[in-house]
Design a protein around this motif. Structure first.
Motif, PDB file in Angstrom:
ATOM      1  N   GLY A   1       0.788  -1.226   0.000  1.00 40.79           N
ATOM      2  CA  GLY A   1       0.000   0.000   0.000  1.00 40.79           C
ATOM      3  C   GLY A   1       0.816   1.269   0.000  1.00 40.79           C
ATOM      4  O   GLY A   1       0.263   2.366   0.115  1.00 40.79           O
ATOM      5  N   LEU A   2       2.134   1.150  -0.130  1.00 43.23           N
ATOM      6  CA  LEU A   2       2.982   2.335  -0.199  1.00 43.23           C
ATOM      7  C   LEU A   2       2.984   2.860  -1.633  1.00 43.23           C
ATOM      8  O   LEU A   2       3.279   2.122  -2.570  1.00 43.23           O
ATOM      9  N   GLU A   3       2.649   4.106  -1.798  1.00 39.62           N
ATOM     10  CA  GLU A   3       2.586   4.691  -3.133  1.00 39.62           C
ATOM     11  C   GLU A   3       3.994   4.826  -3.710  1.00 39.62           C
ATOM     12  O   GLU A   3       4.926   5.226  -3.009  1.00 39.62           O
ATOM     13  N   LEU A   4       4.137   4.495  -4.989  1.00 36.51           N
ATOM     14  CA  LEU A   4       5.434   4.565  -5.649  1.00 36.51           C
ATOM     15  C   LEU A   4       5.538   5.816  -6.496  1.00 36.51           C
ATOM     16  O   LEU A   4       4.554   6.291  -7.060  1.00 36.51           O
ATOM     17  N   LEU A   5       6.752   6.327  -6.603  1.00 38.01           N
ATOM     18  CA  LEU A   5       7.051   7.416  -7.525  1.00 38.01           C
ATOM     19  C   LEU A   5       7.836   6.802  -8.679  1.00 38.01           C
ATOM     20  O   LEU A   5       9.030   6.497  -8.549  1.00 38.01           O
ATOM     21  N   SER A   6       7.160   6.584  -9.785  1.00 39.95           N
ATOM     22  CA  SER A   6       7.794   5.933 -10.946  1.00 39.95           C
ATOM     23  C   SER A   6       7.094   6.413 -12.203  1.00 39.95           C
ATOM     24  O   SER A   6       6.104   7.143 -12.152  1.00 39.95           O
ATOM     25  N   ASP A   7       7.632   6.015 -13.337  1.00 41.63           N
ATOM     26  CA  ASP A   7       7.002   6.354 -14.615  1.00 41.63           C
ATOM     27  C   ASP A   7       7.038   5.126 -15.516  1.00 41.63           C
ATOM     28  O   ASP A   7       7.465   4.049 -15.094  1.00 41.63           O
ATOM     29  N   ASP A   8       6.592   5.266 -16.728  1.00 38.65           N
ATOM     30  CA  ASP A   8       6.526   4.136 -17.657  1.00 38.65           C
ATOM     31  C   ASP A   8       7.629   4.212 -18.711  1.00 38.65           C
ATOM     32  O   ASP A   8       7.517   3.609 -19.782  1.00 38.65           O
ATOM     33  N   HIS A   9       8.699   4.953 -18.381  1.00 36.82           N
ATOM     34  CA  HIS A   9       9.763   5.137 -19.381  1.00 36.82           C
ATOM     35  C   HIS A   9      10.420   3.798 -19.746  1.00 36.82           C
ATOM     36  O   HIS A   9      10.703   3.542 -20.914  1.00 36.82           O
ATOM     37  N   ARG A  10      10.663   2.967 -18.745  1.00 37.10           N
ATOM     38  CA  ARG A  10      11.259   1.651 -18.993  1.00 37.10           C
ATOM     39  C   ARG A  10      10.201   0.583 -18.720  1.00 37.10           C
ATOM     40  O   ARG A  10       9.787   0.394 -17.580  1.00 37.10           O
ATOM     41  N   VAL A  11       9.783  -0.081 -19.765  1.00 41.16           N
ATOM     42  CA  VAL A  11       8.673  -1.021 -19.654  1.00 41.16           C
ATOM     43  C   VAL A  11       9.173  -2.415 -19.313  1.00 41.16           C
ATOM     44  O   VAL A  11      10.367  -2.732 -19.442  1.00 41.16           O
ATOM     45  N   ALA A  12       8.262  -3.263 -18.849  1.00 37.39           N
ATOM     46  CA  ALA A  12       8.600  -4.649 -18.518  1.00 37.39           C
ATOM     47  C   ALA A  12       9.136  -5.366 -19.750  1.00 37.39           C
ATOM     48  O   ALA A  12       8.745  -5.086 -20.882  1.00 37.39           O
ATOM     49  N   ASP A  13      10.060  -6.309 -19.513  1.00 34.71           N
ATOM     50  CA  ASP A  13      10.620  -7.104 -20.605  1.00 34.71           C
ATOM     51  C   ASP A  13      10.982  -8.483 -20.059  1.00 34.71           C
ATOM     52  O   ASP A  13      10.617  -8.833 -18.930  1.00 34.71           O
ATOM     53  N   ALA A  14      11.702  -9.271 -20.840  1.00 32.10           N
ATOM     54  CA  ALA A  14      12.033 -10.637 -20.432  1.00 32.10           C
ATOM     55  C   ALA A  14      12.920 -10.669 -19.196  1.00 32.10           C
ATOM     56  O   ALA A  14      12.902 -11.640 -18.430  1.00 32.10           O
ATOM     57  N   ASP A  15      13.704  -9.618 -18.983  1.00 35.04           N
ATOM     58  CA  ASP A  15      14.596  -9.577 -17.826  1.00 35.04           C
ATOM     59  C   ASP A  15      13.871  -9.167 -16.554  1.00 35.04           C
ATOM     60  O   ASP A  15      14.230  -9.611 -15.461  1.00 35.04           O
ATOM     61  N   ASN A  16      12.874  -8.334 -16.683  1.00 33.01           N
ATOM     62  CA  ASN A  16      12.028  -7.923 -15.550  1.00 33.01           C
ATOM     63  C   ASN A  16      10.565  -7.979 -16.001  1.00 33.01           C
ATOM     64  O   ASN A  16       9.962  -6.949 -16.318  1.00 33.01           O
ATOM     65  N   PRO A  17       9.989  -9.172 -16.044  1.00 34.59           N
ATOM     66  CA  PRO A  17       8.633  -9.311 -16.578  1.00 34.59           C
ATOM     67  C   PRO A  17       7.556  -8.595 -15.773  1.00 34.59           C
ATOM     68  O   PRO A  17       6.468  -8.344 -16.295  1.00 34.59           O
ATOM     69  N   ASN A  18       7.844  -8.258 -14.525  1.00 30.34           N
ATOM     70  CA  ASN A  18       6.857  -7.554 -13.701  1.00 30.34           C
ATOM     71  C   ASN A  18       7.063  -6.043 -13.696  1.00 30.34           C
ATOM     72  O   ASN A  18       6.342  -5.323 -13.014  1.00 30.34           O
ATOM     73  N   GLY A  19       8.066  -5.585 -14.431  1.00 32.51           N
ATOM     74  CA  GLY A  19       8.317  -4.159 -14.517  1.00 32.51           C
ATOM     75  C   GLY A  19       9.549  -3.718 -13.752  1.00 32.51           C
ATOM     76  O   GLY A  19      10.079  -4.463 -12.918  1.00 32.51           O
ATOM     77  N   TYR A  20      10.008  -2.503 -14.034  1.00 35.53           N
ATOM     78  CA  TYR A  20      11.215  -1.956 -13.412  1.00 35.53           C
ATOM     79  C   TYR A  20      10.918  -0.930 -12.314  1.00 35.53           C
ATOM     80  O   TYR A  20      11.778  -0.665 -11.486  1.00 35.53           O
TER      81      TYR A  20
END
Length: 217
Positions: free
Chosen positions: A34-53
């Motif tokens: 439930g902790l809000e994250l400060l992030s953006d969608d500049h680097r999208v999920a891929d095979a190395d990080n399938p759940n996102g960066y």
């Protein structure tokens, strides 16, 4: 000197570590809590990080421009370890520093480069890079020890994979001053649900590079 009493609304949670050390997994765990994250969608999920960066592009320019931290109060942001020393001294930080065997980090990075079609044939170069990483980590830890507005919790990547609920409990206690974790009490059902949510996002199948110091693999 008077004890520093931080305002929970102003605390900035920082997830840090070297690349491929489990920082994205930790960000996912904090989001599940439930902790809000400060992030953006500049680097999208891929095979190395399938759940996102869970990255924020602005952190790369922290040395020149830290204005994005005005939006980080009460939230979590991922900042790569070498940039920690550029954090402004007028904020209070709770840093979760992910640690992972350097052999696993280098193996994971090598696989990432291979997927991108880059040359990874220089074994001696990789060893030198690993040594440089270790030296850089040592200097970062020395810096943290001397900074009064930074508290740190070192978390071993493998401990999270092997015992996600135990690791989640430790993290929740460390972040007890923050808004999301301020009411944490391991004996309550709400807090137990929080730990289950955090541990539930840990996927051991994504730990694809294991090093066993007993046999050198």
């Amino acid at each position: 000197m008077a004890e520093r009493i931080p305002d929970p609304r102003a605390l900035i949670t920082v997830v840090s570590g070297m690349p491929r050390s489990g920082t994205s997994m930790m960000m996912q765990m904090l989001e599940a809590a439930g902790l809000e994250l400060l992030s953006d969608d500049h680097r999208v999920a891929d095979a190395d990080n399938p759940n996102g960066y869970f990255e924020l592009e602005a952190t790369r320019r922290l040395q020149e421009d830290a204005s994005f931290l005005a939006e980080a109060a009460g939230r979590a942001v991922k900042i790569v370890a070498p940039l920690l020393r550029y954090l402004p001294r007028d904020c209070e930080y709770r840093v979760i520093f992910m640690e992972r065997a350097i052999e696993e980090i280098m193996s994971s990075q090598r696989r990432m480069l291979e997927r991108r079609g880059e040359d990874t044939s220089s074994g001696s170069g990789e060893r030198a890079l690993g040594d440089a990483f270790l030296e850089r980590i040592r200097k970062i830890k020395d810096w943290i020890e001397d900074v009064p507005n930074v508290q740190v919790c070192y978390v071993a990547y493998r401990s999270v994979i092997d015992s996600p609920l135990e690791a989640s409990t430790r993290i929740a206690k460390f972040l007890g001053e923050t808004r999301a974790f301020g009411s944490f009490d391991a004996g309550t059902s709400d807090s137990q649900d929080l730990l289950i949510r955090m541990g539930g996002v840990v996927d051991p199948s994504l730990c694809r590079h294991r090093h066993d110091p007993r046999d050198g693999t």
